[in-house]
Scaffold this active site. Structure first.
Site, PDB file in Angstrom:
ATOM      1  N   HIS A   1     -80.361  96.825 -66.884  1.00 13.65           N
ATOM      2  CA  HIS A   1     -80.512  98.116 -67.554  1.00 13.65           C
ATOM      3  C   HIS A   1     -81.034  97.922 -68.977  1.00 13.65           C
ATOM      4  O   HIS A   1     -80.556  97.060 -69.710  1.00 13.65           O
ATOM      5  CB  HIS A   1     -79.165  98.839 -67.639  1.00 13.65           C
ATOM      6  CG  HIS A   1     -78.676  99.426 -66.359  1.00 13.65           C
ATOM      7  ND1 HIS A   1     -78.242  98.649 -65.304  1.00 13.65           N
ATOM      8  CD2 HIS A   1     -78.542 100.718 -65.967  1.00 13.65           C
ATOM      9  CE1 HIS A   1     -77.842  99.456 -64.318  1.00 13.65           C
ATOM     10  NE2 HIS A   1     -78.024 100.713 -64.698  1.00 13.65           N
TER      11      HIS A   1
ATOM     12  N   ASN B   1     -77.206  88.898 -69.056  1.00 14.08           N
ATOM     13  CA  ASN B   1     -76.980  90.303 -68.722  1.00 14.08           C
ATOM     14  C   ASN B   1     -75.500  90.602 -68.501  1.00 14.08           C
ATOM     15  O   ASN B   1     -75.020  91.663 -68.892  1.00 14.08           O
ATOM     16  CB  ASN B   1     -77.778  90.669 -67.467  1.00 14.08           C
ATOM     17  CG  ASN B   1     -77.617  92.127 -67.071  1.00 14.08           C
ATOM     18  OD1 ASN B   1     -77.700  93.026 -67.887  1.00 14.08           O
ATOM     19  ND2 ASN B   1     -77.354  92.353 -65.789  1.00 14.08           N
TER      20      ASN B   1
END
Length: 347
Positions: free
Chosen positions: A158, A190
């Protein structure tokens, strides 16, 4: 990488070669007719075709007779009768984000979000009700697809995190479109340091009533150890390979004091798309905004007068707080509560 080195690297140019093979481009011996799709876009240069005949070439003056008009024998703009080549920005205005998509890399150019103390207190969205999906507003041939990430070894990272959009289920769902994703190293980045960095951004709302964030990928050159020349090199994933794996990611933070014409505390950070130790100081990744602008080709503060600018890391402590990812992962993979029943946090 030092700040001086990053500024140097960001200003460097590099030529990227491409192997034009049929296998790489996913072209087979048979061709299929793909129906054209309509999408609302904004062109960055030139004017989109209108469907009418192209205008006549603009007359210019002859050097030997300034009074006599001269019509050039060529009309390059006549190309527009067949279509506008681009580049095109697929601008997306969603509830929780605004973004610009890069059709070449299949990643966003940038994704902008806005968080406030009130937005983060609301709990109307649950990521367990959200699912990754392709962005249908982008033409099929330029679209990142779910299969492209399958067994790629990278997370669907994201750019605007789902945790920033809990104020409504629609807002959270918006963050799961692949136009909000980039391939990111999972373990160590991440799922770890990058997540701690996102948490740092949310914690800024304890000091500022309004925080705006722009996030995006970078493809920075590095020096070749053999010939000592700077080159851009990045992996490409997908079926066929078509999604670029960024070498770095940036965040530009605008922490607003909430006053009309007030001050904005600015912070620019560039992190490598790689494992980062949790004890690495966040301040080590702070860079001048101009370095990110040169590296990305984007402009972030041209309308913000210097008198209103403050340096974020001089106003607050730029540091991450390490949280156990295993606990967050367990919460994310827990099945959602049955419809009609309150969630555990609401009981």
């Amino acid at each position: 990488m030092s700040k001086f080195t990053l500024a140097l690297v960001a200003g460097a140019s590099a030529a990227v070669g491409a192997a034009s093979t049929a296998a790489l481009l996913g072209m087979g011996s048979s061709k299929k007719n793909i129906p054209s799709q309509t999408v609302t876009t904004t062109t960055t240069v030139g004017t989109s075709p209108t469907g009418t005949a192209p205008p006549l070439p603009v007359p210019i003056r002859r050097l030997d007779d300034p009074k006599a008009p001269f019509v050039p024998p060529v009309d390059p703009a006549g190309l527009f009768q067949y279509g506008f080549p681009g580049p095109v920005n697929d601008v997306r205005n969603a509830a929780s984000l605004t973004s610009s998509y890069d059709r070449r890399t299949k990643n966003p150019h940038w994704v902008a979000e806005h968080i406030t103390p009130a937005s983060l207190l609301m709990r109307n969205g649950d990521r367990r009700h959200s699912a990754f999906e392709e962005d249908q507003a982008i033409p099929e041939k330029f679209r990142a697809k779910l299969k492209d990430y399958f067994r790629s070894g990278y997370d669907r990272g994201h750019q605007v995190p789902a945790a920033d959009a809990k104020w409504s289920q629609e807002a959270m769902n918006d963050t799961f479109a692949l136009s909000n994703m980039c391939p990111q190293v999972g373990e160590g980045f991440n799922r770890d340091y990058w997540a701690h960095f996102e948490d740092f951004c949310r914690r800024l709302t304890s000091y500022y009533p309004s925080v705006r964030i722009v996030t995006g990928p970078l493809y920075l050159p590095k020096r070749d150890p053999v010939d000592n020349k700077w080159r851009v090199s990045y992996e490409v994933i997908g079926h066929p390979p078509n999604i670029a794996v960024p070498t770095h990611f940036y965040k530009i933070i605008y922490a607003e004091d909430g006053k009309t014409g007030g001050n904005v505390s600015l912070g620019a950070f560039v992190l490598p798309n790689d494992k980062i130790s949790n004890d690495k100081p966040l301040a080590d990744f702070e860079v001048p905004i101009e370095a990110v602008e040169r590296a990305s080709g984007l402009d972030f503060v041209s309308l913000l007068p210097p008198a209103r600018r403050k340096r974020l890391c001089q106003e607050v402590s730029c540091s991450v707080i390490v949280k156990e990812y295993d606990q967050r992962q367990k919460q994310m993979t827990t099945p959602p509560p049955a419809k009609g029943l309150p969630s555990p946090s609401q009981r």
